[in-house]
Enzyme design. Sequence first.
Site, mmCIF file in Angstrom:
data_model
loop_
_atom_site.group_PDB
_atom_site.id
_atom_site.type_symbol
_atom_site.label_atom_id
_atom_site.label_comp_id
_atom_site.label_asym_id
_atom_site.label_seq_id
_atom_site.Cartn_x
_atom_site.Cartn_y
_atom_site.Cartn_z
ATOM 1 N N SER A 38 11.290 110.624 18.966
ATOM 2 C CA SER A 38 11.032 109.686 20.068
ATOM 3 C C SER A 38 10.536 110.463 21.291
ATOM 4 O O SER A 38 9.578 110.052 21.964
ATOM 5 C CB SER A 38 12.312 108.929 20.409
ATOM 6 O OG SER A 38 12.214 108.327 21.664
ATOM 7 N N TRP A 94 7.055 111.576 20.679
ATOM 8 C CA TRP A 94 6.125 110.449 20.770
ATOM 9 C C TRP A 94 5.723 110.213 22.229
ATOM 10 O O TRP A 94 4.579 109.898 22.537
ATOM 11 C CB TRP A 94 6.780 109.185 20.199
ATOM 12 C CG TRP A 94 5.922 107.957 20.327
ATOM 13 C CD1 TRP A 94 4.927 107.564 19.491
ATOM 14 C CD2 TRP A 94 5.974 106.969 21.365
ATOM 15 N NE1 TRP A 94 4.368 106.400 19.936
ATOM 16 C CE2 TRP A 94 4.987 106.012 21.094
ATOM 17 C CE3 TRP A 94 6.762 106.804 22.513
ATOM 18 C CZ2 TRP A 94 4.751 104.900 21.902
ATOM 19 C CZ3 TRP A 94 6.530 105.702 23.319
ATOM 20 C CH2 TRP A 94 5.543 104.764 23.012
ATOM 21 N N HIS A 95 6.693 110.403 23.136
ATOM 22 C CA HIS A 95 6.399 110.164 24.549
ATOM 23 C C HIS A 95 5.432 111.197 25.115
ATOM 24 O O HIS A 95 4.689 110.904 26.043
ATOM 25 C CB HIS A 95 7.694 110.157 25.373
ATOM 26 C CG HIS A 95 8.436 108.863 25.283
ATOM 27 N ND1 HIS A 95 9.352 108.618 24.301
ATOM 28 C CD2 HIS A 95 8.368 107.730 26.021
ATOM 29 C CE1 HIS A 95 9.842 107.389 24.454
ATOM 30 N NE2 HIS A 95 9.255 106.832 25.480
ATOM 31 N N GLY A 96 5.451 112.390 24.598
ATOM 32 C CA GLY A 96 4.531 113.389 25.125
ATOM 33 C C GLY A 96 4.613 114.679 24.348
ATOM 34 O O GLY A 96 5.667 115.027 23.813
ATOM 35 N N PHE A 130 1.435 107.638 27.624
ATOM 36 C CA PHE A 130 2.030 107.944 26.324
ATOM 37 C C PHE A 130 1.201 107.317 25.225
ATOM 38 O O PHE A 130 1.334 107.426 24.127
ATOM 39 C CB PHE A 130 3.477 107.451 26.257
ATOM 40 C CG PHE A 130 4.284 107.927 27.438
ATOM 41 C CD1 PHE A 130 4.151 109.237 27.883
ATOM 42 C CD2 PHE A 130 5.127 107.091 28.128
ATOM 43 C CE1 PHE A 130 4.868 109.690 28.987
ATOM 44 C CE2 PHE A 130 5.849 107.529 29.218
ATOM 45 C CZ PHE A 130 5.724 108.823 29.652
#
Lengths: 341, 488
Positions: B321, B324-326, B488
């Site tokens: 997670s 996924w954000h960065g 994102f």
Amino acid sequence: MPQAVLSCTSTSERAGATRGFFFGIGGSLLALLALYFGLIYLQLGVPTRASIWAYQINQKKLQRAASIQGPKLLLVGGSATLFGVQAEMIESRLSYPTVNFGTHAGLGIAYMLHLVRQAVRPGDTVVLAFEYNTFGQGVVRRDAVYVDYLFARDPAYFRALPWPSKFQVAMLMTVPRLRKGVRNRFRPESTRLAAGVYDPEKLNAYGDQLGNEAAKRTFQGDHRYVPEGTLTRRGLQETPAFELIEEFVRWTRANNIRVFATYPNIMEHPAYRTDAAQKTLRQIEGFYARLQVPMIGSFEESMMPPSMFFDTCYHMTREGAVVRTEQLIPHLAGILNREQK
Amino acid sequence: MVFSSWPFLLIFLPIALIGFVSIPARYRTARKLWLCAASVVFYAYWKIEYVPLLFFSIGLNYTIAELLTRSANPRRAKTILAFGVSANLLLLGYFKYTNFILEFFDMVVRREFTRLDILLPLAISFFTFTQISYLVDVYRDRNLHYGVLDYTLFVVFFPHLIAGPIVRHWEIIPQYAARELRPQRTDWGVGLALFLFGLYKKRLLADPVSAYANAVYGAANSGQLVSCFDAWLGTTAYALQIYFDFSGYSDMAIGLARMFGIRFPNNFDSPYRAASIIEFWQRWHITLTRFLREYLYYPLGGNRRGPERQAINILITMLLSGLWHGAGWNFILWGGLHGTYLLIAHEWRRFRTERGWEWSHWSYRGICIGVTFVAVLFAWVFFRAPNLTVAANVLSAMVGLQSAPELGRINYPEALQLIVPLLALAFCLPNVQRLLAQYEPVLENISAPTFLRLRLNVVTGIALGIGFFAVIRIHFYAPSSPFLYFNF
């Protein structure tokens, strides 16, 4: 797998949005806009104290320019010019009438050039030294003094602005300023000047700001100050500022006025020697070169040590201004074809 | 084109809406085509070069889904699914993680690889997840089949395209087929109210408070040591910024969809009022949590294989997670920290259950809310800081390990005058979905006491009109900034 969703319109039957809801939004918005612009109109041209210093500085400079009959030199810019150049010294050393036309940079390039147009005549020479942050601006400035100035001191200029700019300036007025303007319409406040760094009482006859002697220095800044963001941003976007200068240069050519440009004095900082800052500088130099406006001096010499600055990275002390003017005189002598005394 | 920008508000949205309602409702296909076209224009406005990529992704996934539906052999279907998911992840990985991986190799083999000049296509993280979930669902139910237009509109529908909510086909596509593409006055009213509430959250709350977060993190990024007070102030300001920014965006997205007669799932439910980190993730970015739970955590085994395996699954899910954000170590650490929080929360829950401790007193809940918020604040430091050095600087200051003078550039009374009321808003007031509960603003059933319900009448209209005037005014002081989740 979950079942398909509920029907969306089922809610309409149970609880609906009334017509009043939509009329409420539109009506209140229109009513507020009408009220707001009504109040703006009511206090247009009503003097306030807030920008009187800028107005008086500009008036003195316009009067000085108007009093010179023959060709003259105008040093144009914001407060970096006001505090950083000594027109008196230039006039005395080159025997050439000179006006320090530096003013509050917050008024923006558009307004500064508007003032210059009123002050110059055919045969004059103009040297532009705009602060770097003014290049990043549009026609309208997000500056409290600018907004106050236009409404309280130069409503004719405000009226002449295109409608989108007029709307923008009107929207930039703060509620306290709006209240003050409306109150002054019915009960004018005193126009006595508040003591400040910018002091029209302390301008000499040439337009140089006095009262900025090193002994009175309040600024203890050094290399740790936050560098000028516009300069270190690795190039500038094409803002209306560039167009405004280009249009002004075209106007001066049509009116037989010579234009030069130079670098405004700025407190030295390591960030200005980086590639990012150099790229911005090359962009500004390229812009003037494209307009065939010669640049005098160099960026390196316009960066002065922190000890020569009075209260910001652009405002020099009197002593600093003398050093900076000494640097400029040989360049000015060259463009004016004058011998130095 | 940001939802809060004037080109969107004054040009795109009115044209999209007027064009939509001008098409007679019986021509549903024309209405869908219009929405698809509007959505593509919306996406192309950002960067037209990435439109082919978007269509490539849609075409690829639709084809794979079609192959899946025709595949009777389970092994073959599994291979097709694996190919589909891998293709999506490779595409996402290439654009989002190539340079991060090169940077990692630099560190491991101590030589410098040349970085690729790759620009992250907007929304790729979102449309990739949307389509992966579709492929997995088709694999699970081979009878699923939608027309190409329905599927395309499901992926590109502009209210959710850029930053979610991450919708699922069974929530959205059936709405195209029913009466729902015929919005009524209430849909416009509810949509407009949600959109305006979201706009106000973004422009009147999130953008102003961001100045304090930027001041503190900007100073830390320039190498300046920050004080304890500044670190807490800046991080709290960021917590409020990201909350009002993203929940504002979600409200706007839900409101926009509703204007066209489509309802979205809820994405936020006052997350800072969560009394545990488990509850926090049930309330924050709900559709992402749902995606990760159903398409990652459960397939990994969830909690079915014992506590140890559950702990590993939670950590894997949260680390991914974060990633996924960065593409950065700070995001991975943020995910890892939240994973650790979740493990602690599950352990604590187990510990209490074993002893039969069922504390439900309001004071206990209050303490839990406070502890959860502080834990979330510490994690936000990694999320906001541009690198680990800055994160270390701010964290050291927060725990009192460094002394430094306060930053001169912050007006503290002004900062507190903004931050304290925003905290009160986030902690005490009902959220927009609850206020509008009687209009069923989202797909889920939301309950709210009658006295909290907002009626869409003239009084509400006037209040929203005043808010819009404030937005117009603030626009001239401070230009709109992009939504944080657009990164994102």
